[in-house]
Design an enzyme around this catalytic site. Structure first.
Site: not given
Lengths: 273, 399
Positions: A50, A61
């Site tokens: 990824e 995040d």
């Protein structure tokens, strides 16, 4: 042409194996480093890569990946440059590549142009953490035309109706977010993960990969027993951050991923026995 | 004008819900809870009660006679939101969302703040309604608005500094969204402006529309006619939309939104989204954004922390494209001059945000006729800015 993601999951399934999905931020600390890292992670046992696309305001995040995005942006990384760098990587490996990009970077690029160019460059799938299915119609159509697998996320808070609908809509695999929170948080409730992955499986044949909060060899081995794929992000990115100035950066991070892979394989043997 | 937003939370192409899946069920729940409350007379009565007896509404519509004479043109009325409890319009929204939090049986509220006015308004209703409260604020803003940081703490809130990115409002919102993603089951996020994912832009507009409803009634009583022009500053855009919204159908009423021109549009150091931006997605909504070619969000600059943000409310983007509202900007320097002007002419120290609207009035009024009427939203008072302005001018305060 078959999609590398699909064929990888088919091969793994046939061998009763699980996918180790390794996340790195593209361009952290530089795009040439990313190429070296991807190749080394493949050697270390990663089945799928990824690639994070850095964004200035990554709301899903935690601090580890936020800092990686800042490093990548400082090194001049953009979606355009990433797509320019992928063909060189593609010439050296056939490992499936999935981009994880916040929607604005794709919107600024142009959805159709992005999907087309991503597939031409050798990208297999796409995850957009801030795009729920309600907003996905245009991108989904563009991805489908281009042959790019658009991977949706499911969360512990998803209702049964959403779970069923999203499970059917997601292509390539389903990204199950293991916890109510952001990347890099601590994995809390393995039993809940197991229950929810089973419920997703009732709705679809598509493989289910679990991410968020998976940091240690033990986490990896436990989640591999539950899901078709295990996604490790912040733990790898933290290693990259710590060793960013080390001339042996890829080997350092590779050693960590090798330890995860070994725990995963070992764990699966135990489960089968 | 159709009923906005549509059922997808869209104002034309703007708006929507661009959030992680983890938050989607909470947004849908919030939308249901709000729509149900909006239909409930008891909820409306509760809001009216607190607005009247706690906030001090209606706020006056004050004819600024000296300023009018000084500028020598249109009659200037100030909608005195600066007289609201806590010193700005922000509390109109936090009373509404605070009551909604109680209805949803959540015990904890979080919020972002730029200038600190929204943070203070959230900390205030948290104290009033007995809720746990955490406020996220960029560390750059904490310096600029030290007084408000202390006020929030006095009110019992935890103030958490955000050290990421530009260390201003944008980063505070990101951090509040991360907190909400983590504690979504127990926490309500009290967003402070007509920003973010649906239903926030709609809900906050509704809560702030009390400003325009009052102003419309008051100006009709005072002048026997509708105003010619409405003026308000636009950060996220809640005070402006609150004033403008009840007048949108009045085709003769012109509206001007004033963005932060910072050091000048050509300098690149500003927060004028309509002058330098283009559509994109930030913090859950599609709207005009200051961004680079790759879609990375630009750093913004304004002397006023409350206008220092890269995105604008999606409903504003729609009215801009439709031509219903005109958007312009005032520079730091113009805003500071207006700050002085209103202080000396009327004895009213405006918030630096509101001073941007006054700066536009300084440009507009002299070109208008004496029988014409301008209503300007004085969205907040300047007490919080006194220290900052003194520092800018090198005046030691000796505290």
């Amino acid at each position: 042409m078959t999609n590398r993601l699909d064929s990888t999951f088919e091969r793994l399934r046939a061998n009763r194996k699980k996918a180790l999905i390794a996340y790195v931020m593209a361009g952290d600390p530089s795009l040439p480093d990313t190429e070296a890292l991807v190749l080394e992670l493949e050697r270390a046992g990663a089945d799928i890569i990824e690639l994070g696309v850095p964004f200035s305001d990554p709301i899903a995040d935690g601090p580890v990946i936020q800092k990686a995005a800042e490093r990548a942006l400082r090194s001049g990384t953009s979606l355009r440059r990433i797509l320019t760098a992928v063909p060189a990587l593609r010439a050296k490996t056939q490992i499936p590549l999935v981009l994880m990009a916040y929607y604005n970077t794709i919107y600024a690029f142009g959805e159709s142009a992005f999907c087309r160019q991503a597939v031409e460059a050798g990208v297999d799938g796409l995850i957009v953490p801030d795009m729920p299915p309600e907003e996905a119609d245009l991108l989904e159509a563009a991805a489908s035309r281009a042959g790019l697998r658009l991977i949706f996320l499911l969360a512990p808070t998803s209702t049964p109706a959403r779970r069923a609908a999203i499970a059917r809509r997601s292509k390539g695999f389903i990204y199950y977010v293991s916890l109510t929170g952001i990347t890099g948080a601590k994995l809390a409730d393995l039993e809940e993960v197991r229950r929810n992955v089973e419920k997703i499986r009732q709705a679809t044949e598509t493989p289910v990969a679990v991410g968020f909060g998976i940091a240690t060899a033990q986490d990896v081995s436990q989640v591999a027993a539950i899901a078709d794929g295990v996604i490790v992000g912040s733990a790898i990115v933290r290693q990259i951050g710590e060793h960013q100035h080390d001339p042996h950066l890829p080997e350092r991070v590779g050693a960590f991923v090798r330890s995860l892979k070994s725990a995963m394989t070992h764990g699966q043997v135990e489960v089968r026995a | 004008m159709p009923q906005f937003p549509d059922k997808h939370g869209r104002f034309g192409k703007y708006g929507g819900r661009y959030v992680p899946e983890t938050l989607m069920p909470a947004l849908l729940e919030l939308e249901q809870a709000y729509l149900k409350a909006r239909r409930d007379r008891r909820f409306q009565a509760e809001i009216d009660h607190y607005l009247k007896f706690y906030v001090g509404r209606p706020t006056p519509l004050y004819f600024a006679e000296k300023l009018t004479r000084r500028l020598g043109g249109a009659k200037i009325y100030l909608k005195r939101e600066d007289l609201c409890h806590t010193g700005a319009h922000k509390i109109n929204n936090t009373i509404g969302q605070g009551l909604l939090t109680r209805r949803m049986k959540k015990q904890r509220v979080i919020a972002e703040t730029g200038a600190g006015q929204h943070g203070v308004a959230v900390a205030t209703v948290a104290a009033l309604f007995g809720l746990t409260c955490e406020i996220y604020m960029g560390t750059e803003d904490m310096q600029r608005q030290a007084l408000n940081v202390f006020r929030m703490r006095l009110l019992g809130a935890t103030v958490t500094g955000v050290n990421a990115g530009s260390r201003t409002l944008k980063d505070a919102i990101s951090e509040a969204m991360r907190d909400w993603t983590t504690h979504v089951r127990t926490t309500h996020y009290i967003l402070g402006s007509v920003l973010g994912a649906h239903p926030y832009p709609m809900m906050i507009r509704d809560f702030q529309s009390v400003i325009g409803r009052e102003a419309r009634r008051q100006v009709l009583a005072a002048e026997g006619r509708l105003p010619d022009c409405l003026v308000a500053c636009v950060g996220g855009g809640s005070n402006s939309l609150g004033l403008f919204h009840p007048f949108l159908k009045d085709r003769t009423v012109r509206m001007v939104g004033v963005e932060a021109g910072g050091l000048g549009i050509e300098s690149g150091k500003h927060a004028a989204r309509f002058a330098g931006g283009r559509p994109g997605v930030l913090h859950g909504t599609m709207t005009y954004l200051l961004q680079d070619d790759d879609g990375q969000i630009n750093l913004t600059h304004s002397v006023s922390a409350g206008l220092d943000y890269a995105a604008v409310g999606p409903e504003h983007s729609f009215y801009r494209d439709a031509g219903r509202i005109r958007y312009t900007s005032a520079t730091d320097e113009e805003a500071l001059a207006a700050f002085d002007l209103l202080s000396r002419e009327e004895g009213i120290v405006p918030a630096l945000e509101s001073a941007h609207a006054i700066a536009e009035v300084v440009k507009l009024a002299p070109a208008m006729k004496a029988r014409q009427v301008i209503v300007v939203n004085l969205s907040g008072r300047g007490d919080k800015d006194v220290q900052h302005v003194a520092r800018l001018r090198g005046v030691p305060l000796g505290v």
